[in-house]
Design an enzyme around this catalytic site. Structure first.
Site, short mmCIF file in Angstrom:
data_model
loop_
_atom_site.label_atom_id
_atom_site.label_comp_id
_atom_site.label_asym_id
_atom_site.label_seq_id
_atom_site.Cartn_x
_atom_site.Cartn_y
_atom_site.Cartn_z
N ASP A 189 69.89 -56.50 -56.08
CA ASP A 189 69.90 -57.97 -56.22
C ASP A 189 70.12 -58.36 -57.68
OD1 ASP A 189 69.41 -60.72 -55.90
OD2 ASP A 189 67.86 -60.37 -54.41
N HIS A 211 60.91 -61.10 -49.37
CA HIS A 211 61.81 -61.00 -50.52
C HIS A 211 61.86 -62.38 -51.15
CE1 HIS A 211 65.67 -59.72 -52.51
NE2 HIS A 211 65.88 -61.02 -52.48
N CYS A 271 71.02 -66.54 -57.66
CA CYS A 271 71.85 -66.98 -56.56
C CYS A 271 73.05 -67.68 -57.16
CB CYS A 271 71.05 -67.93 -55.67
SG CYS A 271 71.99 -68.52 -54.27
N ASN A 296 64.75 -63.00 -59.07
CA ASN A 296 63.65 -62.55 -58.22
C ASN A 296 62.32 -62.67 -58.93
OD1 ASN A 296 64.89 -61.00 -55.69
ND2 ASN A 296 66.21 -60.61 -57.46
ZN ZN Z 1 67.52 -61.97 -53.35
#
Ligand code: ZN
Length: 316
Positions: free
Chosen positions: A15, A211, A244, A253
């Protein structure tokens, strides 16, 4: 997992790195993953089997998985968007496969170019592939309900849609579903409410992980709410890497260092050596000098006399 321990699943190499502009060289990734494991991290999402044209940062995932499965005691997780990705994951020897199903169909189409029906078809095909393998070679298969707390393209998503997709993923053959707050829209109350609602549909044992992103600073509050509901696996990213692409300014995160600090301070064992974990930040900075690394604990340092959960629990 005992009552007083949790599993921290480090997702920085996936990620995190897929959201970085620069590409971390393969050898640096390997060294970082090895250092994370040596610090006591027991599960790492090391990459994703997506088209290298779309995400060149993930082009070496096969090689990275092959390296990581050689590390003793490490659960090696990967993200796959489809059956082809799952085949590559199996060939490389991954222990865990996560297929994202964005409950926002608009996001699903943008993210992996598939409608809900098409994601379910992929889940069925992956489950067929896995059931053809000998049990000891079969990776754990998770269907991740992403944008579960709201989507930057669609806004809030109806509970009915989330619950139906949770049910369909289980019926398709997933071992469990996970809840992802991809956009950082969740809050502690919505966290508890949705965990209870999904568990009522799939059963407590089939939703054990979340998550979470820290986009609006609620990451740790949301983690604590989920922990109080009995969630035992928490995804997070070293230095809060990640984000994102459709939410400019997103801070990525939950920061692994702060997450480990919170649990260890509470007497909840993570198995992670916080000093050793924080030392791996230098490896990331050296490989990706342009990237900002977040985290309060690494900046402030550990409190005087801090011992961590394993020591304080043992002393009880
Ligand atoms: Zn993520």
């Amino acid at each position: 997992m005992t009552k007083n321990s949790v599993l921290i699943s480090e997702v920085g190499p996936r990620d995190g790195l897929q959201n970085c502009k620069a590409i971390m060289p393969t050898e640096d990734k390997k060294a970082w993953i090895s250092a994370l494991a040596a610090a006591g991290v027991k599960e790492i999402e090391v990459g994703s089997f997506v088209s290298p044209k779309l995400l060149p940062q993930m082009a070496d995932t096969g090689e990275i998985v092959r390296h990581a499965v050689g590390i003793d005691g490490l659960e090696v997780a990967v993200l796959v968007p489809n059956l082809k990705g799952a085949q590559l994951a199996v060939e490389a020897g991954a222990d865990k496969i996560t297929l994202p199903l964005s409950v926002s169909e608009t996001h699903s189409l943008r993210n992996i170019r598939r409608t809900h029906d098409q994601v379910i078809e992929e889940a069925e095909a992956i489950a067929d592939l896995l059931s053809s393998l000998p049990k000891e070679q079969r990776p754990h298969f998770e269907g991740s309900l992403s944008t579960a707390f709201g989507c930057t393209l669609e806004g809030p998503i109806d509970d009915a849609i989330i619950l139906r997709n949770a049910e369909r993923l289980m019926a398709a053959g997933c071992d469990e579903v996970g809840l992802s707050d991809t956009t950082g829209y969740g809050d502690p109350v919505s966290m508890k409410r949705l965990i209870r609602a999904v568990r009522a549909v799939v059963g407590d044992d089939h939703l054990t992980g979340v998550h979470l992103h820290n986009t609006r600073g609620l990451g740790l509050a949301n983690v604590l709410a989920a922990y109080e509901e009995g969630i035992t696996t928490f995804d997070s990213s070293l230095g809060g890497l990640g984000g994102c692409p459709t939410a400019p300014g997103a801070s990525g995160n939950v920061v692994t260092e702060d997450l480990v600090f919170m649990f260890e301070s509470m007497g909840v064992d993570t198995g992670i050596d916080l000093e050793a974990l924080m030392a791996t930040r230098d490896m990331v900075s050296a490989a990706l000098p342009e990237e900002d690394l977040y985290g309060f604990t690494p900046r402030a340092g550990l409190p005087l006399g801090f011992k961590g959960a394993a020591v304080s629990v043992a002393a009880e």
